[in-house]
Enzyme design. Structure first.
Site, short mmCIF file in Angstrom:
data_model
loop_
_atom_site.label_atom_id
_atom_site.label_comp_id
_atom_site.label_asym_id
_atom_site.label_seq_id
_atom_site.Cartn_x
_atom_site.Cartn_y
_atom_site.Cartn_z
N TYR A 1 4.40 -54.96 -58.76
CA TYR A 1 5.53 -55.91 -58.66
C TYR A 1 6.88 -55.21 -58.84
CZ TYR A 1 2.27 -59.69 -58.13
OH TYR A 1 1.28 -60.50 -57.61
N ASN B 1 6.75 -67.66 -50.96
CA ASN B 1 7.32 -66.32 -51.13
C ASN B 1 7.94 -66.15 -52.51
OD1 ASN B 1 6.58 -66.02 -48.47
ND2 ASN B 1 8.64 -66.34 -47.65
N HIS C 1 4.74 -70.14 -55.87
CA HIS C 1 3.98 -68.97 -56.36
C HIS C 1 4.81 -68.11 -57.28
CE1 HIS C 1 1.01 -69.21 -52.72
NE2 HIS C 1 0.81 -70.16 -53.60
N CYS D 1 6.96 -64.56 -70.79
CA CYS D 1 6.41 -64.00 -72.03
C CYS D 1 5.15 -64.76 -72.42
CB CYS D 1 7.43 -64.11 -73.17
SG CYS D 1 6.75 -63.59 -74.78
N ALA E 1 10.04 -65.69 -36.13
CA ALA E 1 10.76 -66.76 -36.85
C ALA E 1 12.25 -66.77 -36.51
CB ALA E 1 10.56 -66.58 -38.35
C1 BV8 Z 1 -5.24 -72.53 -57.43
C2 BV8 Z 1 0.85 -63.90 -55.62
C3 BV8 Z 1 -6.33 -73.99 -58.94
C4 BV8 Z 1 2.29 -63.75 -55.39
C5 BV8 Z 1 -0.52 -65.27 -54.24
C6 BV8 Z 1 -9.15 -74.75 -52.32
C7 BV8 Z 1 -8.31 -75.49 -53.14
C8 BV8 Z 1 -7.64 -74.88 -54.21
C9 BV8 Z 1 -7.80 -73.52 -54.46
C10 BV8 Z 1 -8.62 -72.78 -53.64
C11 BV8 Z 1 -9.30 -73.39 -52.58
N1 BV8 Z 1 -10.02 -72.43 -51.94
C12 BV8 Z 1 -9.81 -71.24 -52.56
C13 BV8 Z 1 -8.98 -71.42 -53.61
C14 BV8 Z 1 -8.54 -70.39 -54.54
C15 BV8 Z 1 -7.31 -69.63 -54.06
C16 BV8 Z 1 -7.28 -69.34 -52.59
O1 BV8 Z 1 -6.65 -70.06 -51.84
N2 BV8 Z 1 -7.93 -68.25 -52.20
C17 BV8 Z 1 -7.86 -67.82 -50.83
C18 BV8 Z 1 -8.02 -66.30 -50.80
C19 BV8 Z 1 -8.94 -68.52 -50.01
N3 BV8 Z 1 -6.10 -70.32 -54.47
C20 BV8 Z 1 -5.62 -70.11 -55.71
O2 BV8 Z 1 -6.19 -69.44 -56.55
C21 BV8 Z 1 -4.31 -70.80 -56.07
N4 BV8 Z 1 -4.50 -71.45 -57.32
O3 BV8 Z 1 -5.74 -73.08 -56.49
O4 BV8 Z 1 -5.40 -72.94 -58.71
C22 BV8 Z 1 -6.23 -74.39 -60.36
C23 BV8 Z 1 -6.44 -75.70 -60.66
C24 BV8 Z 1 -6.37 -76.08 -61.99
C25 BV8 Z 1 -6.06 -75.14 -62.98
C26 BV8 Z 1 -5.83 -73.81 -62.64
C27 BV8 Z 1 -5.93 -73.43 -61.32
C28 BV8 Z 1 -3.17 -69.80 -56.27
C29 BV8 Z 1 -2.71 -69.23 -54.96
C30 BV8 Z 1 -1.50 -68.29 -55.18
C31 BV8 Z 1 -1.98 -66.90 -55.31
N5 BV8 Z 1 -0.86 -65.96 -55.29
N6 BV8 Z 1 0.24 -64.20 -54.36
C32 BV8 Z 1 2.54 -62.49 -54.62
O5 BV8 Z 1 2.04 -61.43 -55.02
O6 BV8 Z 1 3.27 -62.61 -53.63
S1 BV8 Z 1 -1.03 -65.77 -52.72
C33 BV8 Z 1 -0.35 -64.82 -51.48
O7 BV8 Z 1 -0.75 -65.45 -50.25
C34 BV8 Z 1 1.15 -64.85 -51.46
O8 BV8 Z 1 1.72 -65.61 -52.50
C35 BV8 Z 1 1.47 -65.51 -50.13
O9 BV8 Z 1 2.61 -66.26 -50.20
C36 BV8 Z 1 0.28 -66.34 -49.94
C37 BV8 Z 1 0.06 -66.90 -48.58
O10 BV8 Z 1 0.16 -65.84 -47.64
P1 BV8 Z 1 1.21 -66.03 -46.42
O11 BV8 Z 1 2.55 -66.28 -46.99
O12 BV8 Z 1 0.67 -67.02 -45.46
O13 BV8 Z 1 1.21 -64.56 -45.80
P2 BV8 Z 1 0.16 -63.95 -44.77
O14 BV8 Z 1 0.41 -62.50 -44.72
O15 BV8 Z 1 -1.22 -64.45 -45.09
O16 BV8 Z 1 0.57 -64.61 -43.37
C38 BV8 Z 1 1.83 -64.32 -42.81
C39 BV8 Z 1 1.94 -65.12 -41.51
O17 BV8 Z 1 3.22 -64.86 -40.93
C40 BV8 Z 1 0.90 -64.73 -40.47
O18 BV8 Z 1 0.33 -65.91 -39.92
C41 BV8 Z 1 1.71 -63.99 -39.39
O19 BV8 Z 1 1.22 -64.25 -38.08
C42 BV8 Z 1 3.08 -64.61 -39.56
N7 BV8 Z 1 4.18 -63.72 -39.15
C43 BV8 Z 1 4.25 -62.36 -39.23
N8 BV8 Z 1 5.45 -61.95 -38.75
C44 BV8 Z 1 6.13 -63.06 -38.38
C45 BV8 Z 1 5.34 -64.19 -38.64
N9 BV8 Z 1 5.74 -65.45 -38.35
C46 BV8 Z 1 6.97 -65.59 -37.82
N10 BV8 Z 1 7.79 -64.56 -37.54
C47 BV8 Z 1 7.41 -63.29 -37.81
N11 BV8 Z 1 8.25 -62.27 -37.53
#
Ligand code: BV8
Length: 237
Positions: free
Chosen positions: A62, A100, A117, A125, A228
């Site tokens: 980070y 983001n 997020h 803390c 975008a």
């Molecule tokens: C939770 C940390 C519950 C920050 C991140 C169903 C329901 C609920 C939960 C789950 C579920 N199934 C699975 C889960 C668990 C999990 C999950 O989703 N897992 C995934 C892998 C399947 N979810 C969680 O754990 C979440 N918590 O549900 O808690 C709970 C309930 C009660 C009590 C306690 C807990 C927490 C999720 C957050 C995790 N943190 N990151 C950081 O380091 O940044 S997630 C990570 O992915 C980032 O935060 C990011 O924002 C997020 C999503 O990714 P995107 O932003 O979409 O980025 P990506 O690269 O994937 O895609 C980019 C897109 O842009 C692409 O499509 C590309 O084509 C496009 N692109 C590229 N260039 C351009 C463009 N578009 C336009 N113009 C361009 N130029």
């Protein structure tokens, strides 16, 4: 066709953004070929377990990304600016929810903004559970500015398995939305990836603006694909 033609001037708009909106500002996405998860194991750097195992690795992960925000080349792009202009000019409610952790929406002028997020420029803390500004490198040796204790500071980031911020406010806004815009997200991470279905069931018109079809594209009424900085200003004007 300008947005004002599609909607009544007092209609409510909920916007979800992901890493893709910041890509043209020089910030990496996660799941593109050259993305962050191609270089790091998510379990090591974006889970509480990973932080407990190796806090220094997570702090370095980070710290590198936080330092990147201060690169003069990293600036809000035309998509960030178009959303800030929409918020200023739209008479109805506009809520911007971002996955983001960068500050480009703020620097573009967006105000009604929720970081579901967390934020790179904040630290948390674990002893006194306060959130505080953070523009420097964090380490296990840091003392908390509030309670003074050492060893409890972590990035104020929502990791996998942790509850995202602002969920109640987001759910309320989705239930009331007339338009749901999803911009620059792969639709892979929940609960954000489920917002389109919630908005649609509440009667909102749903639109995906993304470089390519996301995993959830079939849930949207409309999809416009392209960079975008081109598709967002064209859609929200
Ligand atoms: C939770 C940390 C519950 C920050 C991140 C169903 C329901 C609920 C939960 C789950 C579920 N199934 C699975 C889960 C668990 C999990 C999950 O989703 N897992 C995934 C892998 C399947 N979810 C969680 O754990 C979440 N918590 O549900 O808690 C709970 C309930 C009660 C009590 C306690 C807990 C927490 C999720 C957050 C995790 N943190 N990151 C950081 O380091 O940044 S997630 C990570 O992915 C980032 O935060 C990011 O924002 C997020 C999503 O990714 P995107 O932003 O979409 O980025 P990506 O690269 O994937 O895609 C980019 C897109 O842009 C692409 O499509 C590309 O084509 C496009 N692109 C590229 N260039 C351009 C463009 N578009 C336009 N113009 C361009 N130029």
């Amino acid at each position: 066709m300008p947005l004002s033609v599609r909607l009544k001037p007092t209609d409510s708009i909920v916007i979800l953004t992901g890493a893709g909106i910041s890509k043209e500002s020089g910030i990496d996405t996660f799941r593109c070929a050259d993305g962050i998860w191609a270089r790091y194991d998510l379990d090591d750097v974006a889970t509480p377990q990973g932080f407990r195992r190796n806090p220094s690795l997570v702090h370095q992960f980070y710290n590198d990304r936080r330092r990147g925000l201060f690169d003069p080349a990293v600036q809000p792009n035309a998509a960030h600016l178009a959303l800030a202009e929409l918020e200023r000019s739209w008479r109805g409610k506009v809520l911007l929810v971002t996955q983001n952790i960068d500050d480009l929406h703020e620097r573009a002028g967006s105000r009604t903004l929720l970081h579901m997020h967390g934020e790179l420029l904040k630290a948390f803390c674990q002893h006194c559970r306060t959130v505080q500004p953070c523009t420097h490198d964090l380490s296990v040796d840091d003392h908390c500015l509030s309670c003074g204790r050492k060893g409890g500071m972590r990035p104020d980031i929502v990791w996998f398995g942790e509850m995202p911020y602002h969920m109640e406010r987001i759910q309320t806004a989705l239930a009331d939305a007339d338009l749901f815009l999803s911009i620059g997200t792969s639709g892979h991470v929940y609960p954000a990836a489920g917002f389109v279905a919630q908005a649609a069931s509440a009667g909102a018109h749903t639109v995906e603006l993304n470089l390519e079809p996301s995993e959830g594209v079939s849930y949207f009424d409309q999809a416009v694909h392209g960079p975008a900085t081109e598709v967002v200003p064209a859609f929200v004007r």
